[in-house]
Structure formats: structure tokens, C-alpha cells
Design an enzyme around this catalytic site. Structure first.
Site, PDB file in Angstrom:
ATOM      1  N   HIS A  33       3.987   7.321   3.302  1.00  0.00           N
ATOM      2  CA  HIS A  33       4.960   6.226   3.268  1.00  0.00           C
ATOM      3  C   HIS A  33       4.590   5.205   2.187  1.00  0.00           C
ATOM      4  CE1 HIS A  33       1.896   4.410   6.049  1.00  0.00           C
ATOM      5  NE2 HIS A  33       2.243   3.287   5.446  1.00  0.00           N
ATOM      6  N   GLU A  71       7.754   1.313   4.949  1.00  0.00           N
ATOM      7  CA  GLU A  71       7.226   0.293   5.859  1.00  0.00           C
ATOM      8  C   GLU A  71       7.502  -1.078   5.247  1.00  0.00           C
ATOM      9  OE1 GLU A  71       3.032   0.628   6.610  1.00  0.00           O
ATOM     10  OE2 GLU A  71       2.980  -1.090   7.965  1.00  0.00           O
ATOM     11  N   HIS A 128       0.819  -1.212   0.000  1.00  0.00           N
ATOM     12  CA  HIS A 128       0.000   0.000   0.000  1.00  0.00           C
ATOM     13  C   HIS A 128       0.854   1.262   0.000  1.00  0.00           C
ATOM     14  CE1 HIS A 128       0.434  -0.701   4.481  1.00  0.00           C
ATOM     15  NE2 HIS A 128       0.695   0.599   4.463  1.00  0.00           N
TER      16      HIS A 128
END
Lengths: 139, 139
Positions: A81, A130, A8
Site C-alpha cells: 500500500h 492509506e 510511507h
């Protein structure tokens, strides 16, 4: 390590409800999850499916939310992010540390219920990154 | 309009070479294109494949490059825009205008050789959004 799929893109927003309206009414998103709180992370999140990845809308939760500073700098919200999947979070942790990349804290449970950690943007071409263990359902 | 696939995430960088090193050596990217200039857009770009989408690295080209201001605000680089595919650029242009979203300029040829336009972040939840006609090879 082999670059995994992009799970994502995290997008900070002052209002998940307002952002949902944009993705639904302007972008034409047809699969929008229910927003939910992640109190341990200080955020409320909502996943919007695109055909090949997801947008994670992120709203501050509580006064100490880690995205408040981002929203002060970017009041309208914006890209926060990128999250990539790995098969094994501990192996990935050892890998990033071996490369001298600054890992922020220890692995913890992320929004998809699997272990995650963040890597500092200074070591990732300016992108807060991430790293997330793939959900087992996908295998 | 139905939300299309995420073609790429645009990531601004002061140095494509330095960013390639990060994606190759730290992230483990195995498919990294040759950088090339887009003089009409004032940028040099390089595509890095992930399993399900691409990262478009963007470096300023020339003094009037539209990403210089972004890099002044974010000297280490960072996420710059999201690009979604549509089947028909003219239909998408009419759609966004009908929704009152601010389209930046007229459609022009993008990095993948198909027509593109950008939509102002103020109407897109803070995200500078590129709309790109899908390459025909994919159909």
C-alpha cells in the site's frame, strides 16, 4: 483536498528479519527502527527510513492477519500500500466518501499513533491507499 | 552504498488518463506532468508530484510491453516498482553485483534522462527495484 506527503510505502514480507538484512546490507539503509507488533491490525511492522520517506515492512501476526492473502498471492512479499498524510482525518474521511471512494472500515490508530483509514484499490487506480493524520511533532 | 532518496514509485495502470483523473480529482494532486512515450522501454509514462516524491504512472506501449504480464495479473493496475537515486550508476552497478543481486540487463536511459537499471525482486524482498543516477540539476 491537496495531495499530502507520502508518509510511507507498505511492503509485505514473510520475514521482517530477512527484509531488514536486505535494506541494511544491500540497499545501505542506516536508520532502521525496532520491529513492533500491532495486534489490533494483525501485523508486525518495522520502519526503514529513506532520506525523504519511509518503508514500512509488514509481517503477518496471527492466523487472521489481513496480509496473509497478499503473501499467498506474492510469497516473496512485495509492495502492499501507499500512505499519504492529511492534516485532519475526519475531513479526509468526509472528502473520500463524497468522491464515492470505498473507505474500508472506520478510522483507527495506525503504526505512527495517529488516526488512519484505508481506501479500496478499485477506486484508487489499483493502489490500496492509506490516509494518515500527520503526527503533530512535524508541525 | 548509502540508501538514496526515493525518486518515485512506479504504478502500472491500464489507462494513464483514468489514473490522472484519480490523482487530480480524488487525491488532489496539483502537479501532474504531460504523459510521454518511452518506446525503447515499451511504456508510456506520466509523473505526478507529491510533496516529497513522485508517482510514475506506467501504461503499456506496444504488444511487447514489459508491463503487460503485470497488468494481466493485476488488471486494475497497482504498484510495480520502487526507484532509488544513487550518485554514480556504475558504482551502484558494481555494488549490487558484488552483493549477488540479479541486475536485469545493462544500464540504459530512464524516464528522467539519466542512467538506470533494475534489480530482480527475488533479491530485494519481493520489490522490483530501479536504481537511477540522480539528475545533475539537483546537485
Amino acid at each position: 483536498m491537496i495531495l499530502g506527503r507520502l508518509n510511507h510505502i507498505g511492503v509485505a514480507t514473510p520475514s521482517i528479519d530477512d527484509s531488514i538484512a536486505v535494506y541494511r546490507d544491500v540497499m545501505g539503509a542506516t536508520a532502521i527502527g525496532e520491529p513492533f507488533d500491532l495486534p489490533a491490525q494483525g501485523v508486525r511492522v518495522c520502519f526503514v527510513d529513506t532520506p525523504n520517506t519511509q518503508i514500512e515492512l509488514i509481517e503477518p501476526l496471527g492466523d487472521a492477519s489481513p496480509i496473509r492473502a497478499f503473501l499467498e498471492k506474492n510469497p516473496a512479499g512485495g509492495q502492499h500500500h501507499l500512505c499519504y498524510e492529511v492534516p485532519d482525518i475526519q475531513a479526509a474521511l468526509a472528502w473520500f466518501r463524497s468522491k464515492g471512494a470505498k473507505v474500508l472500515g472506520e478510522p483507527r490508530t495506525g503504526a505512527h499513533g495517529t488516526p488512519i483509514f484505508f481506501v479500496h484499490p478499485k477506486d484508487m487506480g489499483g493502489v490500496l491507499t492509506e490516509i494518515m493524520e500527520s503526527p503533530r511533532e512535524q508541525h
